[in-house]
Scaffold this motif. Structure first.
Motif, PDB file in Angstrom:
ATOM      1  N   ALA A   1     -41.249 -32.259  29.724  1.00 16.77           N
ATOM      2  CA  ALA A   1     -41.905 -32.101  31.020  1.00 16.77           C
ATOM      3  C   ALA A   1     -43.279 -31.468  30.817  1.00 16.77           C
ATOM      4  CB  ALA A   1     -41.060 -31.224  31.927  1.00 16.77           C
TER       5      ALA A   1
ATOM      6  N   VAL B   1     -47.253 -28.621  35.554  1.00 19.02           N
ATOM      7  CA  VAL B   1     -46.755 -29.204  36.809  1.00 19.02           C
ATOM      8  C   VAL B   1     -45.599 -28.357  37.319  1.00 19.02           C
ATOM      9  CG1 VAL B   1     -45.741 -31.232  37.907  1.00 19.02           C
ATOM     10  CG2 VAL B   1     -47.489 -31.517  36.155  1.00 19.02           C
ATOM     11  N   LEU B   2     -45.687 -28.003  38.594  1.00 17.50           N
ATOM     12  CA  LEU B   2     -44.683 -27.166  39.240  1.00 17.50           C
ATOM     13  C   LEU B   2     -43.836 -28.014  40.184  1.00 17.50           C
ATOM     14  CD1 LEU B   2     -43.847 -24.143  39.644  1.00 17.50           C
ATOM     15  CD2 LEU B   2     -45.448 -24.101  41.542  1.00 17.50           C
ATOM     16  N   PHE B   3     -42.521 -27.854  40.120  1.00 14.25           N
ATOM     17  CA  PHE B   3     -41.594 -28.534  41.017  1.00 14.25           C
ATOM     18  C   PHE B   3     -41.349 -27.609  42.207  1.00 14.25           C
ATOM     19  CE2 PHE B   3     -37.093 -29.090  42.324  1.00 14.25           C
ATOM     20  CZ  PHE B   3     -37.164 -30.391  42.777  1.00 14.25           C
ATOM     21  N   VAL B   4     -41.514 -28.127  43.424  1.00 13.60           N
ATOM     22  CA  VAL B   4     -41.320 -27.344  44.641  1.00 13.60           C
ATOM     23  C   VAL B   4     -40.253 -28.050  45.477  1.00 13.60           C
ATOM     24  CG1 VAL B   4     -42.442 -26.369  46.679  1.00 13.60           C
ATOM     25  CG2 VAL B   4     -43.768 -26.720  44.592  1.00 13.60           C
ATOM     26  N   CYS B   5     -39.224 -27.298  45.889  1.00  7.64           N
ATOM     27  CA  CYS B   5     -38.148 -27.927  46.649  1.00  7.64           C
ATOM     28  C   CYS B   5     -37.872 -27.172  47.947  1.00  7.64           C
ATOM     29  CB  CYS B   5     -36.876 -28.022  45.814  1.00  7.64           C
ATOM     30  SG  CYS B   5     -36.206 -26.461  45.299  1.00  7.64           S
TER      31      CYS B   5
ATOM     32  N   ILE C   1     -42.719 -36.104  47.500  1.00  4.20           N
ATOM     33  CA  ILE C   1     -41.976 -37.324  47.198  1.00  4.20           C
ATOM     34  C   ILE C   1     -41.365 -37.853  48.499  1.00  4.20           C
ATOM     35  CG2 ILE C   1     -40.149 -38.339  45.790  1.00  4.20           C
ATOM     36  CD1 ILE C   1     -42.666 -37.157  44.283  1.00  4.20           C
TER      37      ILE C   1
ATOM     38  N   TYR D   1     -39.193 -32.477  48.649  1.00  8.32           N
ATOM     39  CA  TYR D   1     -39.575 -31.836  47.397  1.00  8.32           C
ATOM     40  C   TYR D   1     -40.895 -32.433  46.948  1.00  8.32           C
ATOM     41  CZ  TYR D   1     -37.671 -35.828  44.692  1.00  8.32           C
ATOM     42  OH  TYR D   1     -37.413 -37.063  44.172  1.00  8.32           O
ATOM     43  N   ALA D   2     -41.573 -31.705  46.056  1.00  5.65           N
ATOM     44  CA  ALA D   2     -42.901 -32.129  45.646  1.00  5.65           C
ATOM     45  C   ALA D   2     -43.196 -31.651  44.230  1.00  5.65           C
ATOM     46  CB  ALA D   2     -43.953 -31.563  46.601  1.00  5.65           C
ATOM     47  N   PHE D   3     -44.274 -32.185  43.683  1.00 10.54           N
ATOM     48  CA  PHE D   3     -44.804 -31.741  42.406  1.00 10.54           C
ATOM     49  C   PHE D   3     -46.243 -31.316  42.641  1.00 10.54           C
ATOM     50  CE2 PHE D   3     -41.406 -34.681  41.388  1.00 10.54           C
ATOM     51  CZ  PHE D   3     -40.714 -33.983  40.412  1.00 10.54           C
TER      52      PHE D   3
ATOM     53  N   GLU E   1     -49.659 -30.278  40.543  1.00  8.58           N
ATOM     54  CA  GLU E   1     -50.283 -30.295  39.223  1.00  8.58           C
ATOM     55  C   GLU E   1     -51.487 -29.365  39.206  1.00  8.58           C
ATOM     56  OE1 GLU E   1     -52.101 -33.412  35.934  1.00  8.58           O
ATOM     57  OE2 GLU E   1     -51.378 -34.161  37.853  1.00  8.58           O
TER      58      GLU E   1
ATOM     59  N   CYS F   1     -50.508 -22.614  36.505  1.00 12.27           N
ATOM     60  CA  CYS F   1     -49.177 -23.063  36.901  1.00 12.27           C
ATOM     61  C   CYS F   1     -48.169 -21.920  36.761  1.00 12.27           C
ATOM     62  CB  CYS F   1     -48.749 -24.256  36.065  1.00 12.27           C
ATOM     63  SG  CYS F   1     -47.158 -24.948  36.524  1.00 12.27           S
TER      64      CYS F   1
END
Length: 83
Positions: free
Chosen positions: A23, A27-31, A58, A69-71, A73, A80
């Protein structure tokens, strides 16, 4: 070792292009987003860490509705990690 075995299995099933893939660190995953949150909202929120942060929520390909949820960058790994 167990992570490698899982990655190889996912590659065999076609869920990963390569078991060696990692990965991106910037990049950060946000939910658990609110359904009305926009890409621009997230970019505004994360701009305090990196003014050039780019967010992508997304969405369902058929309806266009947020999947909540989103990413995000960032330009650097440091910004990050700070976020």
């Amino acid at each position: 070792r167990q992570d490698t075995s899982r990655a190889v299995m996912l590659e065999m099933l076609g869920d990963l292009p390569s078991a060696e893939i990692k990965a991106p660190e910037n990049v950060l995953f946000v939910c658990k987003l609110n359904a009305v949150t926009t890409d621009e909202d997230l970019e505004l929120i994360f701009a305090r860490f990196d003014s050039s942060a780019k967010a992508e929520i997304i969405r369902d390909p058929d309806t266009g509705a947020s999947l909540q949820y989103a990413f995000v960058e960032f330009a650097t790994n440091e910004s990050c990690n700070e976020a």
